[in-house]
Design a protein around this motif. Structure first.
Motif: not given
Length: 219
Positions: A33-48
């Protein structure tokens, strides 16, 4: 610098596009909401993916290890071996195609048994010069009486290789259990935990837990 066969940035991007087309893009872009951009990886998918990759799967440690005081890996830690709450313990083990869950009655080569914790340790072998890593179970021996099964409150350790019949196998044995495995009144707290809820949720498949060590980085 004299480096040989360095790919161009264009070739690198093409390779990345090819990998994403094969397995998908694990990274998701999120705008706060502040306008900051993040990139997220799924931990569950990485473990799978680690479990499905034969190059990494056989290097993974599924059970905590009793290192006899020695510690070089996180799974050697006393916290993993003794201090985890019950809901975080590894719930099941596979032996000769059968899936055995914690807190369920089973039959081993030495009698009846209820495992409460699975772990690994180096066990000396008569046939080998060096000790080999074996999966063990800490749990309660059980005695069958005419009035039902009696659970010993004291715990012992068994090698899981001695397991022969699962709780489901015992339940299906009408000559052994009738239509249900009966326990003495003093052993009802153990009976109340059967079957393990994860058995139904997993449809009888092997269930493992993966510890995650979380740390923060202000970079």
């Amino acid at each position: 610098l004299g480096a040989q066969n360095v790919p161009t940035l264009y070739a690198l991007r093409k390779a990345q596009d090819h990998v994403r087309s094969c397995i998908g893009n694990p990274t998701r872009k999120v705008t706060a909401s502040s306008g900051n951009i993040f990139y997220i990886n799924s931990i569950g998918s990485a473990i799978a993916m680690d479990y499905s990759n034969p190059l990494t799967r056989f290097c993974m440690q599924d059970y905590p290890e009793d290192g006899r005081g020695n510690m070089s890996q996180v799974h050697h830690g006393l916290k993993m071996l003794h201090e985890l709450p019950e809901e975080l313990l590894v719930p099941s083990v596979r032996v000769n195609g059968g899936i055995y869950f914690r807190n369920e009655l089973l039959q081993s080569t030495t009698g009846f048994f209820i495992p409460t914790r699975f772990f690994q340790a180096n066990i000396p072998s008569c046939d080998a010069e060096q000790a080999s890593l074996q999966v063990l179970a800490l749990g309660h021996p059980v005695v069958q009486t005419e009035a039902g099964f009696a659970v010993d409150p004291e715990r012992i350790i068994l090698e899981v290789s001695s397991f022969q019949r699962t709780y489901i196998d015992l339940q299906a044995d009408v000559h052994l259990c009738g239509f249900t495995c009966r326990f003495l009144a003093t052993s009802q707290p153990f009976a109340a935990k059967m079957p393990n809820p994860l058995r139904e949720k997993s449809n009888g498949r092997l269930v493992l837990t993966v510890p995650l060590i979380i740390f923060m980085d202000d970079v």
